[in-house]
Write a protein that holds these residues in place. Structure first.
Motif, PDB file in Angstrom:
ATOM      1  N   MET A 227       0.829  -1.208   0.000  1.00 59.96           N
ATOM      2  CA  MET A 227       0.000   0.000   0.000  1.00 59.96           C
ATOM      3  C   MET A 227       0.860   1.253   0.000  1.00 59.96           C
ATOM      4  O   MET A 227       0.534   2.244  -0.667  1.00 59.96           O
ATOM      5  CB  MET A 227      -0.938  -0.016   1.203  1.00 59.96           C
ATOM      6  CG  MET A 227      -2.077  -1.022   1.074  1.00 59.96           C
ATOM      7  SD  MET A 227      -3.335  -0.864   2.383  1.00 59.96           S
ATOM      8  CE  MET A 227      -2.444  -1.560   3.776  1.00 59.96           C
ATOM      9  N   ALA A 228       1.974   1.214   0.750  1.00 57.86           N
ATOM     10  CA  ALA A 228       2.869   2.371   0.778  1.00 57.86           C
ATOM     11  C   ALA A 228       3.475   2.620  -0.595  1.00 57.86           C
ATOM     12  O   ALA A 228       3.572   3.769  -1.050  1.00 57.86           O
ATOM     13  CB  ALA A 228       3.969   2.152   1.812  1.00 57.86           C
ATOM     14  N   MET A 229       3.874   1.554  -1.275  1.00 54.30           N
ATOM     15  CA  MET A 229       4.451   1.719  -2.609  1.00 54.30           C
ATOM     16  C   MET A 229       3.426   2.312  -3.567  1.00 54.30           C
ATOM     17  O   MET A 229       3.743   3.226  -4.342  1.00 54.30           O
ATOM     18  CB  MET A 229       4.959   0.383  -3.144  1.00 54.30           C
ATOM     19  CG  MET A 229       5.687   0.526  -4.479  1.00 54.30           C
ATOM     20  SD  MET A 229       6.325  -1.028  -5.139  1.00 54.30           S
ATOM     21  CE  MET A 229       4.801  -1.779  -5.726  1.00 54.30           C
ATOM     22  N   GLU A 230       2.193   1.812  -3.514  1.00 51.91           N
ATOM     23  CA  GLU A 230       1.162   2.327  -4.407  1.00 51.91           C
ATOM     24  C   GLU A 230       0.879   3.808  -4.135  1.00 51.91           C
ATOM     25  O   GLU A 230       0.657   4.591  -5.063  1.00 51.91           O
ATOM     26  CB  GLU A 230      -0.123   1.506  -4.248  1.00 51.91           C
ATOM     27  CG  GLU A 230       0.059   0.012  -4.493  1.00 51.91           C
ATOM     28  CD  GLU A 230      -0.458  -0.451  -5.843  1.00 51.91           C
ATOM     29  OE1 GLU A 230      -1.473   0.085  -6.300  1.00 51.91           O
ATOM     30  OE2 GLU A 230       0.168  -1.348  -6.433  1.00 51.91           O
ATOM     31  N   GLU A 231       0.913   4.193  -2.875  1.00 51.83           N
ATOM     32  CA  GLU A 231       0.680   5.600  -2.550  1.00 51.83           C
ATOM     33  C   GLU A 231       1.793   6.481  -3.102  1.00 51.83           C
ATOM     34  O   GLU A 231       1.534   7.580  -3.611  1.00 51.83           O
ATOM     35  CB  GLU A 231       0.574   5.779  -1.029  1.00 51.83           C
ATOM     36  CG  GLU A 231       0.318   7.220  -0.635  1.00 51.83           C
ATOM     37  CD  GLU A 231      -0.183   7.366   0.783  1.00 51.83           C
ATOM     38  OE1 GLU A 231       0.219   8.338   1.443  1.00 51.83           O
ATOM     39  OE2 GLU A 231      -0.982   6.517   1.223  1.00 51.83           O
ATOM     40  N   LEU A 232       3.024   6.003  -3.023  1.00 50.63           N
ATOM     41  CA  LEU A 232       4.144   6.779  -3.552  1.00 50.63           C
ATOM     42  C   LEU A 232       4.117   6.844  -5.075  1.00 50.63           C
ATOM     43  O   LEU A 232       4.575   7.812  -5.675  1.00 50.63           O
ATOM     44  CB  LEU A 232       5.460   6.182  -3.065  1.00 50.63           C
ATOM     45  CG  LEU A 232       5.777   6.434  -1.594  1.00 50.63           C
ATOM     46  CD1 LEU A 232       6.977   5.614  -1.141  1.00 50.63           C
ATOM     47  CD2 LEU A 232       6.041   7.913  -1.342  1.00 50.63           C
ATOM     48  N   ILE A 233       3.567   5.812  -5.707  1.00 55.45           N
ATOM     49  CA  ILE A 233       3.373   5.853  -7.161  1.00 55.45           C
ATOM     50  C   ILE A 233       2.347   6.926  -7.504  1.00 55.45           C
ATOM     51  O   ILE A 233       2.561   7.760  -8.383  1.00 55.45           O
ATOM     52  CB  ILE A 233       2.911   4.484  -7.697  1.00 55.45           C
ATOM     53  CG1 ILE A 233       4.025   3.438  -7.532  1.00 55.45           C
ATOM     54  CG2 ILE A 233       2.517   4.587  -9.168  1.00 55.45           C
ATOM     55  CD1 ILE A 233       3.567   2.014  -7.803  1.00 55.45           C
ATOM     56  N   ASP A 234       1.218   6.918  -6.800  1.00 57.01           N
ATOM     57  CA  ASP A 234       0.177   7.910  -7.048  1.00 57.01           C
ATOM     58  C   ASP A 234       0.683   9.334  -6.809  1.00 57.01           C
ATOM     59  O   ASP A 234       0.253  10.275  -7.473  1.00 57.01           O
ATOM     60  CB  ASP A 234      -1.038   7.651  -6.155  1.00 57.01           C
ATOM     61  CG  ASP A 234      -1.925   6.514  -6.669  1.00 57.01           C
ATOM     62  OD1 ASP A 234      -1.963   6.316  -7.894  1.00 57.01           O
ATOM     63  OD2 ASP A 234      -2.568   5.841  -5.844  1.00 57.01           O
ATOM     64  N   ALA A 235       1.603   9.480  -5.848  1.00 57.37           N
ATOM     65  CA  ALA A 235       2.138  10.807  -5.528  1.00 57.37           C
ATOM     66  C   ALA A 235       3.187  11.269  -6.537  1.00 57.37           C
ATOM     67  O   ALA A 235       3.661  12.404  -6.463  1.00 57.37           O
ATOM     68  CB  ALA A 235       2.739  10.797  -4.118  1.00 57.37           C
ATOM     69  N   GLY A 236       3.570  10.380  -7.468  1.00 58.58           N
ATOM     70  CA  GLY A 236       4.556  10.740  -8.471  1.00 58.58           C
ATOM     71  C   GLY A 236       5.989  10.581  -8.023  1.00 58.58           C
ATOM     72  O   GLY A 236       6.924  10.960  -8.731  1.00 58.58           O
ATOM     73  N   TYR A 237       6.186   9.987  -6.852  1.00 63.24           N
ATOM     74  CA  TYR A 237       7.530   9.842  -6.293  1.00 63.24           C
ATOM     75  C   TYR A 237       8.290   8.713  -6.980  1.00 63.24           C
ATOM     76  O   TYR A 237       9.495   8.805  -7.212  1.00 63.24           O
ATOM     77  CB  TYR A 237       7.399   9.570  -4.793  1.00 63.24           C
ATOM     78  CG  TYR A 237       8.664   9.787  -3.999  1.00 63.24           C
ATOM     79  CD1 TYR A 237       8.976  11.055  -3.506  1.00 63.24           C
ATOM     80  CD2 TYR A 237       9.538   8.748  -3.718  1.00 63.24           C
ATOM     81  CE1 TYR A 237      10.126  11.269  -2.763  1.00 63.24           C
ATOM     82  CE2 TYR A 237      10.688   8.950  -2.979  1.00 63.24           C
ATOM     83  CZ  TYR A 237      10.977  10.209  -2.501  1.00 63.24           C
ATOM     84  OH  TYR A 237      12.115  10.419  -1.778  1.00 63.24           O
ATOM     85  N   ILE A 238       7.595   7.640  -7.295  1.00 66.68           N
ATOM     86  CA  ILE A 238       8.201   6.469  -7.932  1.00 66.68           C
ATOM     87  C   ILE A 238       7.942   6.536  -9.433  1.00 66.68           C
ATOM     88  O   ILE A 238       6.809   6.687  -9.867  1.00 66.68           O
ATOM     89  CB  ILE A 238       7.632   5.176  -7.324  1.00 66.68           C
ATOM     90  CG1 ILE A 238       8.125   5.015  -5.881  1.00 66.68           C
ATOM     91  CG2 ILE A 238       8.006   3.956  -8.157  1.00 66.68           C
ATOM     92  CD1 ILE A 238       7.515   3.840  -5.149  1.00 66.68           C
ATOM     93  N   LYS A 239       9.008   6.382 -10.218  1.00 63.39           N
ATOM     94  CA  LYS A 239       8.924   6.551 -11.670  1.00 63.39           C
ATOM     95  C   LYS A 239       8.904   5.227 -12.438  1.00 63.39           C
ATOM     96  O   LYS A 239       8.718   5.222 -13.658  1.00 63.39           O
ATOM     97  CB  LYS A 239      10.101   7.393 -12.160  1.00 63.39           C
ATOM     98  CG  LYS A 239      10.230   8.740 -11.459  1.00 63.39           C
ATOM     99  CD  LYS A 239       8.978   9.584 -11.602  1.00 63.39           C
ATOM    100  CE  LYS A 239       9.156  10.961 -10.954  1.00 63.39           C
ATOM    101  NZ  LYS A 239       7.920  11.776 -11.029  1.00 63.39           N
ATOM    102  N   GLY A 240       9.121   4.128 -11.752  1.00 63.26           N
ATOM    103  CA  GLY A 240       9.077   2.813 -12.373  1.00 63.26           C
ATOM    104  C   GLY A 240       8.958   1.751 -11.297  1.00 63.26           C
ATOM    105  O   GLY A 240       9.408   1.953 -10.164  1.00 63.26           O
ATOM    106  N   VAL A 241       8.340   0.601 -11.615  1.00 66.76           N
ATOM    107  CA  VAL A 241       8.058  -0.423 -10.608  1.00 66.76           C
ATOM    108  C   VAL A 241       8.605  -1.780 -11.036  1.00 66.76           C
ATOM    109  O   VAL A 241       8.378  -2.217 -12.170  1.00 66.76           O
ATOM    110  CB  VAL A 241       6.540  -0.571 -10.357  1.00 66.76           C
ATOM    111  CG1 VAL A 241       6.266  -1.625  -9.306  1.00 66.76           C
ATOM    112  CG2 VAL A 241       5.946   0.755  -9.927  1.00 66.76           C
ATOM    113  N   LEU A 242       9.301  -2.424 -10.134  1.00 65.02           N
ATOM    114  CA  LEU A 242       9.711  -3.814 -10.304  1.00 65.02           C
ATOM    115  C   LEU A 242       8.909  -4.622  -9.289  1.00 65.02           C
ATOM    116  O   LEU A 242       9.349  -4.864  -8.168  1.00 65.02           O
ATOM    117  CB  LEU A 242      11.213  -3.967 -10.078  1.00 65.02           C
ATOM    118  CG  LEU A 242      12.072  -3.130 -11.040  1.00 65.02           C
ATOM    119  CD1 LEU A 242      12.824  -2.046 -10.275  1.00 65.02           C
ATOM    120  CD2 LEU A 242      13.040  -4.002 -11.808  1.00 65.02           C
ATOM    121  N   ASP A 243       7.701  -5.004  -9.684  1.00 67.81           N
ATOM    122  CA  ASP A 243       6.799  -5.690  -8.760  1.00 67.81           C
ATOM    123  C   ASP A 243       7.109  -7.178  -8.809  1.00 67.81           C
ATOM    124  O   ASP A 243       6.353  -7.988  -9.359  1.00 67.81           O
ATOM    125  CB  ASP A 243       5.344  -5.399  -9.119  1.00 67.81           C
ATOM    126  CG  ASP A 243       4.483  -5.221  -7.884  1.00 67.81           C
ATOM    127  OD1 ASP A 243       4.861  -5.766  -6.838  1.00 67.81           O
ATOM    128  OD2 ASP A 243       3.452  -4.532  -7.961  1.00 67.81           O
TER     129      ASP A 243
END
Length: 409
Positions: A227-243
């Motif tokens: 959930m924390a990662m998804e929130e940071l994605i929504d906030a524009g903090y994370i520019k790419g994801v290795l899920d």
């Protein structure tokens, strides 16, 4: 624009304590902005934002709350109002830090308001309930909770020391943020998900990408982590994801303790950022100690990961459903998404001679995922297990290609 330490509290009942904190911060050079959430009486000192304004922000009035005379409804309303006001202050770039304190009511209001503040901005709660279960207050935010030891009831020898410590802590965090704001961070931030049983893979991926100059945030896939990662994605903090470790979907489907909720794996599509997705640890559902496992699972296959964590093997049918769920979520994404499936095993336990080795379960996951995934999303298969070095290299180079557009990697 001035960045304030925003203090949120009931100045009718906790005015003495909030004035102590306000004056302490200002002596240290930290400007303050006070939001009054008191309902019962007039504030001890004049706030910057009065309780009347907070009530209106919640869709009611202070007079109505006093007439209703229901403490629970008043706390709920003032928490909502404080959230809305703090959200506006954040958008105006006026928040350098947030402070709250109190018992259950003060903690509830402060914590609710802090949900409006992005991760990274200091948040400190001095609370009488900080020695217990703090998840309802912290959620997925970086809230620092300090146990008050004694009740928030006046300034005495002990509370003076506790609140002074809180003042110094918040002031230090705010000043550090201010100092860092002048430094331009050039590295691109990526998010990754990890479990103990996918650690070798994630470690090698991280090392490769850090060498390439990326900043890696690794999230433990325990529900709150996802959930924390998804929130940071929504906030524009994370520019790419290795899920890499999507096991939280299994806990959500089956009823484990590490669910990240029904909307996990949706933020990447909303943000339209590059994603490399795999099926790490989908061989398991997480529970606590053995006596906490629901009775309907008594005949299932288990593995005692440690004294407080019991793992349960996912079945063929569950894997079939998980493949469909994962594919349907990823089908909402653009062509910046790639799926990598390790056919040799999805965790350290899903290997020959290991507890959760399951070719049939793995095949069910593979078949449903591949058949449901839209053709536009690349589906890369490898015969190795997820922790084989070649798989980590494949994941890392795929992300580099997506981020940098280099097809020769």
């Amino acid at each position: 624009m001035t960045n304030y330490a925003v203090l949120i509290g009931a100045l009718d009942t906790k005015g003495i304590e909030f004035r102590f904190v306000k004056e302490g911060l200002e002596r240290l050079g930290i400007p303050t902005l006070i939001i009054d959430v008191g309902v019962l009486d007039t504030p001890l000192f004049e706030p910057d934002i009065r309780a009347e304004e907070v009530a209106v922000a919640a869709g009611t009035t202070l007079e109505q709350l006093r007439q209703i005379n229901d403490r629970g409804k008043a706390v709920t309303a003032m928490a909502e109002g404080a959230f809305q006001i703090l959200k506006r202050l954040v958008s105006e770039r006026r928040v350098g830090g947030v402070f709250g304190m109190g018992g259950t009511a003060g903690t509830t209001v402060g914590a609710a308001a802090m949900k409006a503040v992005p991760i990274g901005i200091p948040k400190l709660l001095v609370s009488t309930v900080a020695s217990g279960n703090t998840r309802p207050y912290v959620g997925v935010k970086d809230v620092t909770m300090m146990y008050s030891v004694v009740d928030i009831a006046g300034i005495n020898k002990l509370s003076r020391r506790i609140l002074s410590n809180a003042v110094y802590a918040l002031a230090g965090m705010v000043k550090e943020i201010q100092a860092e704001s002048s430094i331009q961070e050039e590295r691109v931030t990526l998010g990754m998900t990890m479990f103990g049983v996918t650690t070798p893979c994630v470690t090698r991926v991280r090392e490769i990408l850090e060498t390439r100059g990326y900043d890696l945030l690794v999230f433990h896939a325990t529900g709150a982590g996802g959930m924390a990662m998804e929130e940071l994605i929504d906030a524009g903090y994370i520019k790419g994801v290795l899920d890499i470790t999507t096991t939280e979907l299994a806990d959500e489907l089956v009823g484990g303790i590490f669910s990240a909720g029904p909307h996990r794996l949706e933020a990447g599509a909303r943000a339209d950022i590059p994603q490399v997705v795999s099926v790490g640890a989908m061989d398991m559902v997480n529970f606590g100690q053995t006596e906490t496992i629901p009775a309907q699972f008594k005949d299932r296959q288990f593995y005692q990961h440690n004294p407080t964590t019991t793992l349960m093997r996912t079945t063929e049918e569950e894997n079939r459903r998980l493949g469909t769920i994962l594919a349907e979520k990823l089908n909402q994404a653009s062509n910046k998404t790639v799926v990598i499936f390790p056919k040799g095993g999805v965790s350290l336990l899903d290997l020959p001679s290991k507890a959760f080795h399951g070719p049939e379960q793995r095949e069910a996951l593979y078949s449903s995922l591949k058949s449901t995934l839209k053709p536009e999303i690349p589906f890369i298969e490898t015969d190795f297990d997820i922790n084989d070095p070649s798989v980590a290299t494949l994941i890392a180079t795929t992300m580099i290609r997506l981020m940098e557009g280099n097809s020769n990697e």
